[in-house]
Motif scaffolding. Structure first.
Motif, PDB file in Angstrom:
ATOM      1  N   TYR A 114      26.574-122.128  44.199  1.00 41.59           N
ATOM      2  CA  TYR A 114      25.354-122.170  44.786  1.00 41.59           C
ATOM      3  C   TYR A 114      25.516-123.524  45.845  1.00 41.59           C
ATOM      4  N   GLN A 150      23.896-126.408  48.152  1.00 41.24           N
ATOM      5  CA  GLN A 150      22.394-127.028  48.292  1.00 41.24           C
ATOM      6  C   GLN A 150      22.537-127.976  49.567  1.00 41.24           C
ATOM      7  N   SER A 183      18.329-130.195  52.779  1.00 43.41           N
ATOM      8  CA  SER A 183      16.833-129.757  52.497  1.00 43.41           C
ATOM      9  C   SER A 183      16.494-129.676  51.067  1.00 43.41           C
ATOM     10  N   GLY A 184      17.614-129.462  49.962  1.00 47.77           N
ATOM     11  CA  GLY A 184      17.269-129.509  48.868  1.00 47.77           C
ATOM     12  C   GLY A 184      17.147-128.147  48.237  1.00 47.77           C
ATOM     13  N   GLU A 185      16.963-127.072  48.612  1.00 53.59           N
ATOM     14  CA  GLU A 185      16.836-125.927  48.054  1.00 53.59           C
ATOM     15  C   GLU A 185      18.177-125.275  47.739  1.00 53.59           C
ATOM     16  N   LEU A 186      18.788-124.972  46.517  1.00 52.02           N
ATOM     17  CA  LEU A 186      19.905-124.307  46.160  1.00 52.02           C
ATOM     18  C   LEU A 186      19.948-122.916  46.527  1.00 52.02           C
ATOM     19  N   PHE A 232      22.085-119.236  46.623  1.00 49.89           N
ATOM     20  CA  PHE A 232      23.413-118.491  45.712  1.00 49.89           C
ATOM     21  C   PHE A 232      24.215-118.322  46.938  1.00 49.89           C
ATOM     22  N   PHE A 240      27.719-126.167  43.901  1.00 43.25           N
ATOM     23  CA  PHE A 240      27.640-126.397  42.446  1.00 43.25           C
ATOM     24  C   PHE A 240      28.096-124.880  41.985  1.00 43.25           C
ATOM     25  N   ALA A 289      28.203-122.802  38.395  1.00 42.79           N
ATOM     26  CA  ALA A 289      27.543-122.718  37.329  1.00 42.79           C
ATOM     27  C   ALA A 289      27.793-121.322  36.342  1.00 42.79           C
ATOM     28  N   PHE A 331      25.339-126.559  34.613  1.00 40.34           N
ATOM     29  CA  PHE A 331      25.738-126.586  36.143  1.00 40.34           C
ATOM     30  C   PHE A 331      26.762-127.699  36.226  1.00 40.34           C
ATOM     31  N   LEU A 359      14.250-135.174  41.976  1.00 38.89           N
ATOM     32  CA  LEU A 359      13.595-133.942  42.426  1.00 38.89           C
ATOM     33  C   LEU A 359      13.653-132.612  41.355  1.00 38.89           C
ATOM     34  N   PHE A 369      16.312-120.263  43.445  1.00 43.04           N
ATOM     35  CA  PHE A 369      15.521-121.475  43.639  1.00 43.04           C
ATOM     36  C   PHE A 369      14.424-121.900  44.567  1.00 43.04           C
ATOM     37  N   GLY A 370      13.452-122.520  43.966  1.00 40.26           N
ATOM     38  CA  GLY A 370      12.553-122.988  44.938  1.00 40.26           C
ATOM     39  C   GLY A 370      13.063-124.225  45.680  1.00 40.26           C
ATOM     40  N   GLU A 371      12.496-124.974  46.639  1.00 41.02           N
ATOM     41  CA  GLU A 371      12.577-126.076  47.456  1.00 41.02           C
ATOM     42  C   GLU A 371      12.697-127.263  46.801  1.00 41.02           C
TER      43      GLU A 371
END
Lengths: 109, 115
Positions: free
Chosen positions: A37, A39, A42-45, A47, A91, A93, A99, B88, B106-108
């Motif tokens: 994954y 990331q 912005s934070g959203e992982l 795939f 990451f 996993a 993870f 987070l 995943f979500g944000e």
């Protein structure tokens, strides 16, 4: 016990360099899946790829390639001709409950 | 196809308060997992729900709880907040998790700050 290790905590490269991210998964399971994954800041992982333990063929998709070697439990990911947009934490996993600690990739312009 | 939706995106709470975070999975997905991500501890698995039942649980204190509704939407609750709970919180959904080879999406995330 199952253990996933991403030994590289941070990697910094200059744009257009190739970079390889390492992941080692130690398990007694004979069949399993491995996932990578990405990331971004912005934070959203997001795939990237899924491989199963039966398939050791290397795979290439655009600038991404994956090398899975079951004998060494390693599942490595290479970005060719890196770009600034590749800067992210990556990451690996084997399962949703496990993870790796992630590798921060910084691509400098 | 709509992705995983988490609300709220950002929130600030005071120590001792409690907080509830919500996650709407991708339509048709029955598995919802929650994760806590902090700079020092990386991505830590909290729990997974499948068809309203908790199927897996990580190593977190009882202050962290969750539930899943019949429409697969999930909530997690943290009671008696501590400064160390600032993180987070990510929700992920899938058909049946990694064990079946399914990708989890995943979500944000929800950024929680405890002051």
């Amino acid at each position: 016990a199952q253990k996933v290790t991403q030994a590289q905590t941070e990697i910094s490269v200059v744009e257009k360099e190739d970079v390889t991210l390492d992941c080692v998964y130690e398990t007694r399971d004979t069949t399993y899946y491995l996932f990578w994954y990405k990331q971004p800041p912005s934070g959203e992982l997001v795939f990237l790829i899924r491989r199963n333990s039966f398939d050791e063929q290397n795979e290439i998709s655009g600038r991404y390639s994956w090398n899975f070697q079951k004998s060494t439990s390693s599942f490595n990911f290479t970005i060719t001709a890196s770009q600034v947009v590749d800067s992210a934490v990556y990451f690996c996993a084997p399962r949703e409950v496990i993870f790796g600690t992630g590798t921060l990739l910084a691509v400098q312009p | 196809k709509a992705g995983v939706t988490q609300t709220p995106r950002y929130l600030i709470k005071t120590r001792g308060q409690q907080v509830t975070l919500s996650c709407s999975p991708i339509s048709g997905h029955r598995s919802v997992s929650w994760y806590q991500q902090t700079p020092g501890q990386g991505l830590q698995f909290l729990f997974e729900y499948f068809s309203e039942t908790q199927r897996n649980k990580g190593n977190f204190p009882g202050r962290f709880s969750g539930r899943q509704f019949s429409n697969s939407r999930s909530e997690m609750n943290v009671s008696t907040l501590e400064l160390g709970d600032s993180a987070l919180y990510l929700c992920a959904s899938s058909s049946d998790g990694h064990r079946s080879g399914n990708t989890i999406y995943f979500g944000e995330g929800s950024w929680l700050t405890v002051v």
